[in-house]
Scaffold this motif. Structure first.
Motif, PDB file in Angstrom:
ATOM      1  N   GLY A 330      27.263   1.149  76.279  1.00  0.00           N
ATOM      2  CA  GLY A 330      26.165   2.020  76.716  1.00  0.00           C
ATOM      3  C   GLY A 330      25.049   2.085  75.682  1.00  0.00           C
ATOM      4  O   GLY A 330      23.860   2.104  76.031  1.00  0.00           O
ATOM      5  N   CYS A 331      25.410   2.097  74.402  1.00  0.00           N
ATOM      6  CA  CYS A 331      24.424   2.145  73.320  1.00  0.00           C
ATOM      7  C   CYS A 331      23.564   0.887  73.321  1.00  0.00           C
ATOM      8  O   CYS A 331      22.334   0.956  73.213  1.00  0.00           O
ATOM      9  CB  CYS A 331      25.135   2.326  71.995  1.00  0.00           C
ATOM     10  SG  CYS A 331      24.021   2.466  70.587  1.00  0.00           S
ATOM     11  N   TYR A 332      24.201  -0.267  73.436  1.00  0.00           N
ATOM     12  CA  TYR A 332      23.450  -1.526  73.485  1.00  0.00           C
ATOM     13  C   TYR A 332      22.511  -1.545  74.686  1.00  0.00           C
ATOM     14  O   TYR A 332      21.359  -1.986  74.586  1.00  0.00           O
ATOM     15  CB  TYR A 332      24.407  -2.712  73.570  1.00  0.00           C
ATOM     16  CG  TYR A 332      25.052  -3.082  72.257  1.00  0.00           C
ATOM     17  CD1 TYR A 332      24.283  -3.412  71.140  1.00  0.00           C
ATOM     18  CD2 TYR A 332      26.439  -3.127  72.132  1.00  0.00           C
ATOM     19  CE1 TYR A 332      24.882  -3.748  69.940  1.00  0.00           C
ATOM     20  CE2 TYR A 332      27.037  -3.464  70.938  1.00  0.00           C
ATOM     21  CZ  TYR A 332      26.257  -3.772  69.835  1.00  0.00           C
ATOM     22  OH  TYR A 332      26.848  -4.116  68.644  1.00  0.00           O
ATOM     23  N   ALA A 333      23.016  -1.083  75.834  1.00  0.00           N
ATOM     24  CA  ALA A 333      22.199  -1.095  77.044  1.00  0.00           C
ATOM     25  C   ALA A 333      20.988  -0.175  76.901  1.00  0.00           C
ATOM     26  O   ALA A 333      19.876  -0.510  77.303  1.00  0.00           O
ATOM     27  CB  ALA A 333      23.047  -0.681  78.251  1.00  0.00           C
ATOM     28  N   SER A 334      21.193   1.009  76.296  1.00  0.00           N
ATOM     29  CA  SER A 334      20.087   1.956  76.116  1.00  0.00           C
ATOM     30  C   SER A 334      19.064   1.467  75.096  1.00  0.00           C
ATOM     31  O   SER A 334      17.894   1.843  75.137  1.00  0.00           O
ATOM     32  CB  SER A 334      20.637   3.316  75.682  1.00  0.00           C
ATOM     33  OG  SER A 334      21.284   3.216  74.421  1.00  0.00           O
ATOM     34  N   LEU A 335      19.482   0.601  74.151  1.00  0.00           N
ATOM     35  CA  LEU A 335      18.574   0.043  73.143  1.00  0.00           C
ATOM     36  C   LEU A 335      17.804  -1.168  73.661  1.00  0.00           C
ATOM     37  O   LEU A 335      16.979  -1.736  72.936  1.00  0.00           O
ATOM     38  CB  LEU A 335      19.359  -0.355  71.893  1.00  0.00           C
ATOM     39  CG  LEU A 335      19.917   0.805  71.057  1.00  0.00           C
ATOM     40  CD1 LEU A 335      20.809   0.277  69.947  1.00  0.00           C
ATOM     41  CD2 LEU A 335      18.773   1.641  70.460  1.00  0.00           C
ATOM     42  N   GLY A 336      18.065  -1.546  74.886  1.00  0.00           N
ATOM     43  CA  GLY A 336      17.306  -2.633  75.497  1.00  0.00           C
ATOM     44  C   GLY A 336      17.940  -4.001  75.436  1.00  0.00           C
ATOM     45  O   GLY A 336      17.330  -4.990  75.826  1.00  0.00           O
ATOM     46  N   PHE A 337      19.163  -4.104  74.939  1.00  0.00           N
ATOM     47  CA  PHE A 337      19.832  -5.404  74.933  1.00  0.00           C
ATOM     48  C   PHE A 337      20.098  -5.830  76.382  1.00  0.00           C
ATOM     49  O   PHE A 337      20.480  -5.001  77.225  1.00  0.00           O
ATOM     50  CB  PHE A 337      21.171  -5.320  74.188  1.00  0.00           C
ATOM     51  CG  PHE A 337      21.038  -5.327  72.693  1.00  0.00           C
ATOM     52  CD1 PHE A 337      21.249  -6.486  71.970  1.00  0.00           C
ATOM     53  CD2 PHE A 337      20.680  -4.177  72.001  1.00  0.00           C
ATOM     54  CE1 PHE A 337      21.144  -6.506  70.591  1.00  0.00           C
ATOM     55  CE2 PHE A 337      20.562  -4.185  70.629  1.00  0.00           C
ATOM     56  CZ  PHE A 337      20.783  -5.351  69.908  1.00  0.00           C
ATOM     57  N   ASN A 338      19.849  -7.091  76.677  1.00  0.00           N
ATOM     58  CA  ASN A 338      20.099  -7.548  78.049  1.00  0.00           C
ATOM     59  C   ASN A 338      21.600  -7.709  78.285  1.00  0.00           C
ATOM     60  O   ASN A 338      22.402  -7.739  77.347  1.00  0.00           O
ATOM     61  CB  ASN A 338      19.354  -8.853  78.346  1.00  0.00           C
ATOM     62  CG  ASN A 338      19.734  -9.975  77.391  1.00  0.00           C
ATOM     63  OD1 ASN A 338      20.903 -10.192  77.107  1.00  0.00           O
ATOM     64  ND2 ASN A 338      18.732 -10.689  76.883  1.00  0.00           N
ATOM     65  N   LYS A 339      21.957  -7.849  79.543  1.00  0.00           N
ATOM     66  CA  LYS A 339      23.377  -7.896  79.909  1.00  0.00           C
ATOM     67  C   LYS A 339      24.082  -9.122  79.333  1.00  0.00           C
ATOM     68  O   LYS A 339      25.257  -9.065  78.988  1.00  0.00           O
ATOM     69  CB  LYS A 339      23.516  -7.886  81.432  1.00  0.00           C
ATOM     70  CG  LYS A 339      23.095  -6.572  82.070  1.00  0.00           C
ATOM     71  CD  LYS A 339      23.316  -6.594  83.573  1.00  0.00           C
ATOM     72  CE  LYS A 339      22.920  -5.246  84.190  1.00  0.00           C
ATOM     73  NZ  LYS A 339      23.122  -5.235  85.659  1.00  0.00           N
ATOM     74  N   THR A 340      23.315 -10.213  79.206  1.00  0.00           N
ATOM     75  CA  THR A 340      23.913 -11.431  78.653  1.00  0.00           C
ATOM     76  C   THR A 340      24.347 -11.223  77.208  1.00  0.00           C
ATOM     77  O   THR A 340      25.444 -11.652  76.792  1.00  0.00           O
ATOM     78  CB  THR A 340      22.909 -12.594  78.734  1.00  0.00           C
ATOM     79  OG1 THR A 340      22.499 -12.776  80.094  1.00  0.00           O
ATOM     80  CG2 THR A 340      23.530 -13.882  78.218  1.00  0.00           C
TER      81      THR A 340
END
Length: 636
Positions: A330-340
């Motif tokens: 969730g942290c990575y996703a909220s920081l803008g990292f793409n799903k890949t």
């Protein structure tokens, strides 16, 4: 990206247990799969390398009492791709008509350059013979106890009449074994069938080579001509060995087809006057082809179950890893990292653990398993030098396939998490709501169950996914163990067969290796599951310790669940294993379900259960070392 890269190796460092679980499962699966895949090709090449004395491609045997004429031999030499031939006199006989049969070769030892027996000493007198090693129990210096030239002597007496007394033959008790020899036509412990007219198969108890030169010396060519005695009629050309140029390799379908074609040429040339034998009719060659074909079938069947178990453990491992890393996702996703990028972190973990395990399993299993099983072949066949087929297509594809399956499993799990919005992923996932399991509805039974058992049963049946995956893994392990026992039982059932008995008995060595590797896999699976269970329940175990539970009670509470699942799954595994054994026997054309002994049905689940208990004892110190403070604060 630099910080992101660091997290990849940090994740591996913080999840050593899970990494090692994936690593060892992949290692054992590929060790078995690639090793078994390498066995048939390695052993086939080793067997072919043992043909170092120019064996014949065809053996042409005369069906006439007068044998082959010079014109017949010349005609055989005109067959297409003809390379060489060797003619001689041989016969199978029973000296005392007492169901003891022997094979005698009367050859010119000096000129023999095809399938010549390899021996330390060759005959230097008519009374000396070379006995083929492994056919009967003979020793150097041992007297035969019968006359191997009985039929020749009888023919001499019949033709020479009163003049027969001029020829002095050795007495029966004078014939002795001067040396034990090896011959490429006799490379198997299975008995040779006597070539006689009989309603039942009779087997050869000894094969002897005598030098024709010394028989000619005894008959004395000059004296024979004086009394008009035809020496050649005493030992006509009964057999002719043929070899051909530009032939395919042994044990290939091309070789079989080409030699069948050559045999048809010979039959068309000589008609009913000859019987033609290809290598397919040679006992050693045919038995090796049969035996190796069964091992090839086993190398296709057994790895399937190892790979399925490997995929299940990968699934369990990656599921639990991503569950623990949920907030980080969730942290990575909220920081803008793409799903890949997010999925790539877990794909790296899966790839690194699976690839290193597969590579180690491939490098270790491909040479070691054939080398380990080579001795089983040597108990049955006279093999050439050990040959290693390292990069087999099947073994390589299996190793690559395990890695691909691991990546596909990880991708599937990652996608299920990435469908959730970051805000939900950052929250700790709420536990499943409590509800009654089906046992609670049986109130008279439920009331009599203790509190700790009630808690364990609820944990087992509420976590249905874990229950199913663990059950399938244990069932797979039980099935493989049962397959090993079934192959051993089928082999034992064939030991009474005079032709296949000794060959089948060596399958026990292969069965033992399969059983041991299956137990090793089961131990690894159970250790991985039990260790992950401890890691997932540290907070719960710490709570029990705070409430006054002793370490032994905490261990029993924790391991009770997996022991219960293993007992249930191993019993189910016997039922599934019975069906698999039936299918495997049908696929391999080897053995029957009725061959499997009752104790094999018991031994399979018992070994799995014993392995579980031992693993739990090994892991008990892990529970004793759980720190209550840090474990209770792990969600804060």
């Amino acid at each position: 990206m630099k910080a992101y890269s660091k997290t990849l190796f940090r994740m591996v460092s913080h999840n050593k247990g899970r990494f090692l679980a994936n690593f060892f499962i992949c290692l054992i699966s590929v060790f078995v799969s690639s090793g078994l895949a390498a066995c048939p090709d390695s052993f086939e090449q080793s067997f072919v390398l043992g043909y170092d004395d120019n064996p014949p491609d065809l053996i042409v045997k005369s069906t006439s009492e007068s044998g082959f004429s010079d014109e017949d031999i010349q005609a055989l030499q005109g067959i297409s791709d003809y390379e060489d031939s060797f003619s001689f006199f041989s016969y199978d006989f029973s000296p005392n008509d007492d169901d003891h049969y022997y094979r005698v070769y009367l050859v010119d030892m000096e000129s023999m350059d095809m399938a010549k027996p390899e021996a330390e000493t060759y005959p230097s007198a008519l009374s000396e013979v070379v006995a083929i090693q492994g056919i009967g129990e003979y020793e150097v210096g041992q007297a035969l106890g019968f006359d191997p030239l009985q039929t020749v002597v009888e023919a001499v007496k019949e033709q020479a009449g009163m003049m027969a007394n001029m020829f002095t033959f050795p007495a029966a008790e004078d014939y002795k074994v001067v040396s034990l020899g090896k011959n490429s036509l006799y490379r198997c412990t299975a008995p040779e069938t006597a070539m006689i007219d009989s309603e039942e198969d009779e087997y050869i108890e000894g094969i002897f080579y005598l030098d024709r030169y010394y028989l000619q010396t005894v008959l004395n060519q000059t004296m024979a001509e004086m009394f008009n005695i035809d020496i050649d009629s005493f030992f006509p050309v009964t057999d002719c060995y043929l070899t051909f140029k530009n032939k395919p390799e042994y044990l290939t379908s091309s070789y079989k087809e080409e030699m069948e074609s050559k045999a048809n040429e010979v039959k068309a040339l000589l008609g009913d006057g000859a019987e033609v034998l290809t290598m397919e009719e040679n006992t050693s060659y045919a038995m090796f082809d049969y035996y190796n074909d069964k091992v090839r079938g086993i190398s296709l069947v057994i790895p399937c179950f190892f790979i399925v178990i490997c995929a299940l453990i990968n699934l369990i491992t990656m599921q639990r890893l991503m569950k623990d890393e949920r907030s980080e996702i969730g942290c990575y996703a909220s920081l803008g990292f793409n799903k890949t990028s997010i999925a790539g972190k877990f794909l790296f973990f899966a790839f690194f653990s699976a690839a290193t395990g597969c590579l180690a399993g491939f490098l270790a299993g491909t040479p070691l398993l054939p080398l380990l099983l080579f001795s089983a072949y040597e108990t049955v066949f006279t093999m050439g030098p050990f040959y290693l087929s390292f990069f087999t297509l099947t073994g390589t594809l299996i190793a690559i396939g395990v890695v691909v399956v691991s990546l596909l499993v990880t991708t599937y799990i990652a996608l299920t998490y990435l469908r959730e919005v970051p805000a939900e992923l950052l929250k700790e996932k709420a536990p499943k709501p409590g509800k009654k399991i089906w046992l609670e509805r049986i109130k008279p039974l439920w009331k009599r169950i203790s509190f700790s058992w009630k808690s364990s049963l609820r944990n087992i049946f509420r976590q249905k996914k874990n229950l199913i995956l663990t059950t399938l893994s244990v069932i797979g392990g039980t099935v493989i163990v049962m397959l090993g026992f079934a192959l051993n039982d089928a082999s034992s059932a064939m030991t009474d067969d005079p032709l296949f008995g000794r060959v089948a008995s060596s399958m026990g060595s292969i069965s033992a290796v399969i059983i041991l590797l299956a137990i090793a896999l089961a131990v690894t699976v159970i250790y991985s599951l039990a260790n992950m269970n401890i890691e997932d329940r540290k907070r719960e175990i710490a709570t029990l310790k705070v409430l006054g539970y002793h370490n032994v009670e905490c261990s029993l509470y924790t391991f009770r669940e997996i022991i219960f699942i293993v007992i249930l799954a191993s019993i189910l595994g016997v039922g599934v294993g019975t069906g698999v054994v039936y299918w495997a026997f049908d696929f391999l054309q080897f053995g029957e379900l009725s061959d499997v002994q009752w104790y094999s049905y018991l031994a399979s689940p018992i070994l799995i259960i014993i392995s579980t208990v031992l693993v739990n004892l090994i892991l008990s110190p892990h529970i004793a070392h759980i720190d209550m403070n840090s474990s209770l604060k792990q969600l804060d």
